[in-house]
Motif scaffolding. Structure first.
Motif, PDB file in Angstrom:
ATOM      1  N   LEU A 260       0.830  -1.206   0.000  1.00 30.35           N
ATOM      2  CA  LEU A 260       0.000   0.000   0.000  1.00 30.35           C
ATOM      3  C   LEU A 260       0.870   1.265   0.000  1.00 30.35           C
ATOM      4  O   LEU A 260       0.606   2.199  -0.766  1.00 30.35           O
ATOM      5  CB  LEU A 260      -0.912   0.005   1.228  1.00 30.35           C
ATOM      6  N   ILE A 261       1.900   1.277   0.830  1.00 30.59           N
ATOM      7  CA  ILE A 261       2.792   2.446   0.870  1.00 30.59           C
ATOM      8  C   ILE A 261       3.500   2.623  -0.466  1.00 30.59           C
ATOM      9  O   ILE A 261       3.598   3.741  -1.003  1.00 30.59           O
ATOM     10  CB  ILE A 261       3.808   2.301   2.016  1.00 30.59           C
ATOM     11  N   GLU A 262       3.999   1.530  -1.024  1.00 28.35           N
ATOM     12  CA  GLU A 262       4.690   1.612  -2.314  1.00 28.35           C
ATOM     13  C   GLU A 262       3.745   2.088  -3.410  1.00 28.35           C
ATOM     14  O   GLU A 262       4.127   2.898  -4.270  1.00 28.35           O
ATOM     15  CB  GLU A 262       5.278   0.250  -2.674  1.00 28.35           C
ATOM     16  N   THR A 263       2.506   1.596  -3.407  1.00 25.22           N
ATOM     17  CA  THR A 263       1.528   1.981  -4.434  1.00 25.22           C
ATOM     18  C   THR A 263       1.205   3.468  -4.337  1.00 25.22           C
ATOM     19  O   THR A 263       1.204   4.188  -5.352  1.00 25.22           O
ATOM     20  CB  THR A 263       0.248   1.151  -4.286  1.00 25.22           C
ATOM     21  N   LEU A 264       0.922   3.945  -3.141  1.00 26.44           N
ATOM     22  CA  LEU A 264       0.616   5.357  -2.963  1.00 26.44           C
ATOM     23  C   LEU A 264       1.805   6.227  -3.357  1.00 26.44           C
ATOM     24  O   LEU A 264       1.633   7.269  -4.014  1.00 26.44           O
ATOM     25  CB  LEU A 264       0.225   5.627  -1.511  1.00 26.44           C
ATOM     26  N   GLU A 396      -7.040  -4.268  10.193  1.00 23.85           N
ATOM     27  CA  GLU A 396      -7.017  -5.172   9.037  1.00 23.85           C
ATOM     28  C   GLU A 396      -8.102  -4.793   8.027  1.00 23.85           C
ATOM     29  O   GLU A 396      -7.882  -4.798   6.812  1.00 23.85           O
ATOM     30  CB  GLU A 396      -7.210  -6.622   9.491  1.00 23.85           C
ATOM     31  N   MET A 397      -9.293  -4.457   8.533  1.00 26.76           N
ATOM     32  CA  MET A 397     -10.378  -4.083   7.632  1.00 26.76           C
ATOM     33  C   MET A 397     -10.078  -2.781   6.910  1.00 26.76           C
ATOM     34  O   MET A 397     -10.361  -2.632   5.705  1.00 26.76           O
ATOM     35  CB  MET A 397     -11.678  -3.952   8.421  1.00 26.76           C
ATOM     36  N   ALA A 398      -9.490  -1.823   7.617  1.00 27.85           N
ATOM     37  CA  ALA A 398      -9.143  -0.556   6.975  1.00 27.85           C
ATOM     38  C   ALA A 398      -8.106  -0.759   5.877  1.00 27.85           C
ATOM     39  O   ALA A 398      -8.206  -0.173   4.783  1.00 27.85           O
ATOM     40  CB  ALA A 398      -8.629   0.432   8.021  1.00 27.85           C
ATOM     41  N   LEU A 399      -7.107  -1.587   6.134  1.00 28.15           N
ATOM     42  CA  LEU A 399      -6.107  -1.892   5.105  1.00 28.15           C
ATOM     43  C   LEU A 399      -6.748  -2.580   3.907  1.00 28.15           C
ATOM     44  O   LEU A 399      -6.409  -2.300   2.747  1.00 28.15           O
ATOM     45  CB  LEU A 399      -5.006  -2.784   5.692  1.00 28.15           C
ATOM     46  N   THR A 400      -7.681  -3.492   4.184  1.00 28.12           N
ATOM     47  CA  THR A 400      -8.356  -4.218   3.099  1.00 28.12           C
ATOM     48  C   THR A 400      -9.191  -3.280   2.245  1.00 28.12           C
ATOM     49  O   THR A 400      -9.168  -3.354   1.005  1.00 28.12           O
ATOM     50  CB  THR A 400      -9.254  -5.318   3.684  1.00 28.12           C
ATOM     51  N   LEU A 401      -9.939  -2.402   2.901  1.00 31.17           N
ATOM     52  CA  LEU A 401     -10.777  -1.461   2.158  1.00 31.17           C
ATOM     53  C   LEU A 401      -9.916  -0.530   1.308  1.00 31.17           C
ATOM     54  O   LEU A 401     -10.246  -0.256   0.136  1.00 31.17           O
ATOM     55  CB  LEU A 401     -11.641  -0.669   3.134  1.00 31.17           C
ATOM     56  N   LEU A 402      -8.821  -0.055   1.861  1.00 31.93           N
ATOM     57  CA  LEU A 402      -7.910   0.794   1.087  1.00 31.93           C
ATOM     58  C   LEU A 402      -7.327   0.013  -0.089  1.00 31.93           C
ATOM     59  O   LEU A 402      -7.233   0.537  -1.215  1.00 31.93           O
ATOM     60  CB  LEU A 402      -6.789   1.315   1.988  1.00 31.93           C
ATOM     61  N   TRP A 403      -6.934  -1.235   0.149  1.00 28.60           N
ATOM     62  CA  TRP A 403      -6.403  -2.110  -0.917  1.00 28.60           C
ATOM     63  C   TRP A 403      -7.397  -2.207  -2.067  1.00 28.60           C
ATOM     64  O   TRP A 403      -7.043  -2.053  -3.240  1.00 28.60           O
ATOM     65  CB  TRP A 403      -6.114  -3.480  -0.316  1.00 28.60           C
ATOM     66  N   ASP A 404      -8.664  -2.468  -1.729  1.00 30.03           N
ATOM     67  CA  ASP A 404      -9.686  -2.634  -2.761  1.00 30.03           C
ATOM     68  C   ASP A 404      -9.947  -1.333  -3.508  1.00 30.03           C
ATOM     69  O   ASP A 404     -10.101  -1.323  -4.738  1.00 30.03           O
ATOM     70  CB  ASP A 404     -10.985  -3.138  -2.128  1.00 30.03           C
ATOM     71  N   MET A 405     -10.002  -0.225  -2.801  1.00 31.66           N
ATOM     72  CA  MET A 405     -10.298   1.049  -3.458  1.00 31.66           C
ATOM     73  C   MET A 405      -9.140   1.538  -4.315  1.00 31.66           C
ATOM     74  O   MET A 405      -9.338   2.309  -5.260  1.00 31.66           O
ATOM     75  CB  MET A 405     -10.692   2.095  -2.420  1.00 31.66           C
ATOM     76  N   GLY A 407      -7.655  -0.509  -6.160  1.00 29.30           N
ATOM     77  CA  GLY A 407      -7.749  -1.392  -7.322  1.00 29.30           C
ATOM     78  C   GLY A 407      -6.677  -2.452  -7.377  1.00 29.30           C
ATOM     79  O   GLY A 407      -6.364  -2.976  -8.460  1.00 29.30           O
ATOM     80  N   LEU A 408      -6.117  -2.816  -6.231  1.00 28.17           N
ATOM     81  CA  LEU A 408      -5.075  -3.840  -6.207  1.00 28.17           C
ATOM     82  C   LEU A 408      -5.691  -5.230  -6.324  1.00 28.17           C
ATOM     83  O   LEU A 408      -6.816  -5.470  -5.900  1.00 28.17           O
ATOM     84  CB  LEU A 408      -4.250  -3.723  -4.922  1.00 28.17           C
ATOM     85  N   SER A 409      -4.923  -6.148  -6.876  1.00 30.67           N
ATOM     86  CA  SER A 409      -5.434  -7.468  -7.223  1.00 30.67           C
ATOM     87  C   SER A 409      -5.637  -8.353  -6.003  1.00 30.67           C
ATOM     88  O   SER A 409      -4.901  -8.269  -5.018  1.00 30.67           O
ATOM     89  CB  SER A 409      -4.466  -8.155  -8.189  1.00 30.67           C
ATOM     90  N   GLU A 410      -6.631  -9.254  -6.078  1.00 31.01           N
ATOM     91  CA  GLU A 410      -6.826 -10.266  -5.042  1.00 31.01           C
ATOM     92  C   GLU A 410      -5.649 -11.237  -4.999  1.00 31.01           C
ATOM     93  O   GLU A 410      -5.324 -11.783  -3.947  1.00 31.01           O
ATOM     94  CB  GLU A 410      -8.108 -11.061  -5.307  1.00 31.01           C
ATOM     95  N   SER A 411      -5.041 -11.500  -6.136  1.00 30.86           N
ATOM     96  CA  SER A 411      -3.869 -12.382  -6.208  1.00 30.86           C
ATOM     97  C   SER A 411      -2.685 -11.521  -6.620  1.00 30.86           C
ATOM     98  O   SER A 411      -2.399 -11.365  -7.795  1.00 30.86           O
ATOM     99  CB  SER A 411      -4.106 -13.508  -7.221  1.00 30.86           C
ATOM    100  N   TYR A 412      -2.019 -10.977  -5.605  1.00 30.46           N
ATOM    101  CA  TYR A 412      -1.015  -9.950  -5.900  1.00 30.46           C
ATOM    102  C   TYR A 412       0.331 -10.537  -6.284  1.00 30.46           C
ATOM    103  O   TYR A 412       1.002 -10.041  -7.170  1.00 30.46           O
ATOM    104  CB  TYR A 412      -0.851  -9.037  -4.689  1.00 30.46           C
TER     105      TYR A 412
END
Length: 423
Positions: A260-264, A396-405, A407-412
Motif C-alpha cells: 500500500l505504501i509503495e503503491t501510494l 485489518e479491515m481498513a487496510l483491506t478497504l484501502l487495498w480494494d479502493m 484497485g489492487l489485485s486479489e492475487s497480488y
C-alpha cells in the motif's frame, strides 16, 4: 529418506517463556523446502535426563531429530552430554574446532575453558563449523536414529542450517517439494469458513487447514508437487473460492502495508486518517513501513464526539446516527481528507469493549471507511474478541478497504503459489 522431523529446543529460558522459540518456526519452514514435514516441537529444560528422554521419544515417532541450543560454554549447557549418553558415546575435544573457536573468541578471563568446553564433540559425529559464532553443529547417525545438534542463537542456527544442514538434506532422495496455496479472508469468522469448508477439512489430500488471527483468517492448502497432487491442489483452491462466501486474497510473500505504501508513493498520492476505535494503531501500522513519509501526511485520534466535530464531522450526523455508525465513519474519512488535503482519508470507529455497545451495534462492532478521489466506501463488521483483538481487526479491515479502493489485485504475488524448494 526423511519424511518427518521432530524439533527439540533446550533451555530453561525457553521452557519458562522468557525466550520465544522462534528457531523452531524458522527451521520448520526450511525443512519443508526439502519435502520434510515437522511433526513435533518439544521444549525441555537444561537437564540431561529430560533431554535424553526427549530424544528417545522423538526417535520413536520421527525420522530426523534436531536439537536446538545448549551447546555453549556454561555449566548448564548440557545438550552434548545428553546426546552422548543417548548414543552411548564419549565427548572428546576436537582440535580443528578448538582452532576455529579460538580464532573468533575473546581473551577475557576464562577464555581457554570456554573454548575447550565448546570444542567438545560427540565421538563419530560430523562437525559443522559455526560461520557466525563458536559452538559447532553436529550430525550423529547410527541404528538408533539420526540426530542433528544446532546452536541456539538464531543467527548462528540459521548460518549452520544454510551452510551445512540443508545442503546435506538435499543430497538425499527426498519426496517432492511442498506446494502451499494460502487464501486469506479479512471479513469472515473462522467458524463460518470452517463450516463452509468442512468436506475438504475432513480429508487428507490435499492437506487443508485454517489459521486465524483477529480480522485475518487463512486457508492453507498443501500438497506435494507430484502431478497427481498438483491437480488435486488446483481443484481444491477452485472449490474453496466457489464455496467461501467472502472475498479471498492470495498474497504470497506479500506484506500488505508495504504494498500500500509503495503503491501510494508510486502514484504520488497521499493519505491521512481519523481514528477513534483504533487510537492511532492504523497510522502506526503505515508508519512502520520505511518510506512511509513519501505518502503519509498525518492523522488524528478523535476519541470523543467533540474532537470529531472539531475535525469537521457534522454535529448533525453525530446527533442523528451516533459516533458508531456508517454515516459517522464516512464523515470522518471525508473530513480528515479535506482537513489535511490528501488524496485518501481513512477512518475507524466502533466499540472495542468491555463496555459500550447497544442492540444495533453490540460490543465488537466496528466501521471503517475510506474516502478517495472517486468517492467513499464504508464496511461494518461484528466480531467476538477482546479489546485488542477488535482494534487489530479494525486495522485489518481498513487496510483491506484501502487495498480494494486502490484497485489492487486479489492475487497480488507472482507466482501466486508457494513452493518450498530451494534446490
Amino acid at each position: 529418506m526423511f519424511n518427518l522431523a521432530g524439533l527439540v529446543a533446550v533451555g530453561d529460558e525457553v521452557l519458562s517463556g522468557e525466550v520465544i522459540n522462534s528457531n523452531a518456526a524458522w527451521l520448520a519452514q526450511q525443512l519443508l523446502s526439502v519435502g520434510i514435514h515437522t511433526r513435533w516441537h518439544m521444549v525441555v529444560g537444561d537437564d540431561v535426563t529430560a533431554i535424553s528422554q526427549a530424544l528417545e521419544w522423538m526417535h520413536q515417532h520421527v525420522d530426523l531429530v534436531i536439537v536446538i541450543g545448549g551447546l555453549g560454554p556454561t555449566a548448564d549447557d548440557l545438550t552434548k552430554d545428553a546426546v552422548a549418553r543417548y548414543y552411548h558415546r564419549d565427548l572428546i575435544v576436537d582440535s580443528t574446532t578448538i582452532d576455529h573457536i579460538a580464532a573468533h573468541h575473546g581473551r577475557s578471563i576464562g577464555w581457554q575453558e570456554s573454548v575447550s568446553r565448546q570444542a567438545q564433540v560427540i565421538t563419530g559425529a560430523t562437525i559443522w563449523q559455526n560461520p557466525h559464532g563458536q559452538a559447532p553443529g553436529q550430525l550423529i547417525e547410527d541404528a538408533s536414529g539420526v540426530t542433528v545438534l544446532l546452536p541456539g542463537p538464531p543467527r548462528e542456527l540459521q548460518g549452520v542450517a544454510h551452510d551445512f544442514l540443508l545442503p546435506w538434506l538435499r543430497q538425499g532422495p527426498f519426496n517432492h517439494p511442498v506446494i502451499r496455496r494460502t487464501l486469506t479472508s479479512f471479513d469472515m469468522d473462522e467458524s463460518v469458513i470452517a463450516h463452509q469448508l468442512l468436506p475438504l477439512l475432513s480429508g487428507q489430500h490435499p492437506k487443508t487447514g485454517i489459521y486465524a488471527r483477529p480480522g485475518h483468517v487463512e486457508v492453507r492448502v498443501e500438497s506435494s508437487t507430484s502431478p497427481q497432487q498438483w491437480v488435486l491442489n488446483e481443484r481444491a483452491v477452485a472449490w474453496i473460492r466457489g464455496r467461501v462466501t467472502s472475498r479471498l486474497y492470495e498474497l504470497t510473500h506479500v506484506d500488505r502495508t508495504t504494498v500500500l505504501i509503495e503503491t501510494l508513493s508510486q502514484r504520488q498520492e497521499t493519505i491521512s486518517a481519523m481514528e477513534s476505535l483504533t487510537g492511532g494503531l492504523f497510522m502506526a501500522t503505515l508508519i512502520n513501513v520505511p518510506g512511509a513519509s513519501l505518502c503519509v501526511a498525518g492523522g488524528a485520534v478523535a476519541y470523543t464526539d467533540r474532537i470529531k466535530a472539531l475535525y469537521g464531522v457534522p454535529v448533525s450526523i453525530l446527533e442523528q446516527y451516533g459516533a458508531v455508525s456508517a454515516e459517522c465513519a464516512v464523515a470522518m474519512a471525508q473530513s480528515i481528507r479535506q482537513k489535511y488535503g490528501t488524496h485518501w482519508g481513512v477512518s475507524t470507529t466502533g466499540y472495542a469493549g468491555p463496555g459500550g455497545g447497544d442492540s444495533d451495534n453490540p460490543v465488537g462492532t466496528f466501521y471503517t471507511a475510506v474516502a478517495g478521489p472517486k468517492g467513499s466506501e464504508v464496511r461494518r463488521r461484528v466480531i467476538s474478541a477482546d479489546r485488542d483483538g477488535v482494534r487489530e481487526a479494525a486495522v485489518e479491515m481498513a487496510l483491506t478497504l484501502l487495498w480494494d479502493m486502490l484497485g489492487l489485485s486479489e492475487s497480488y504475488a507472482r507466482p501466486n503459489f508457494e513452493v518450498f524448494n530451494t534446490r
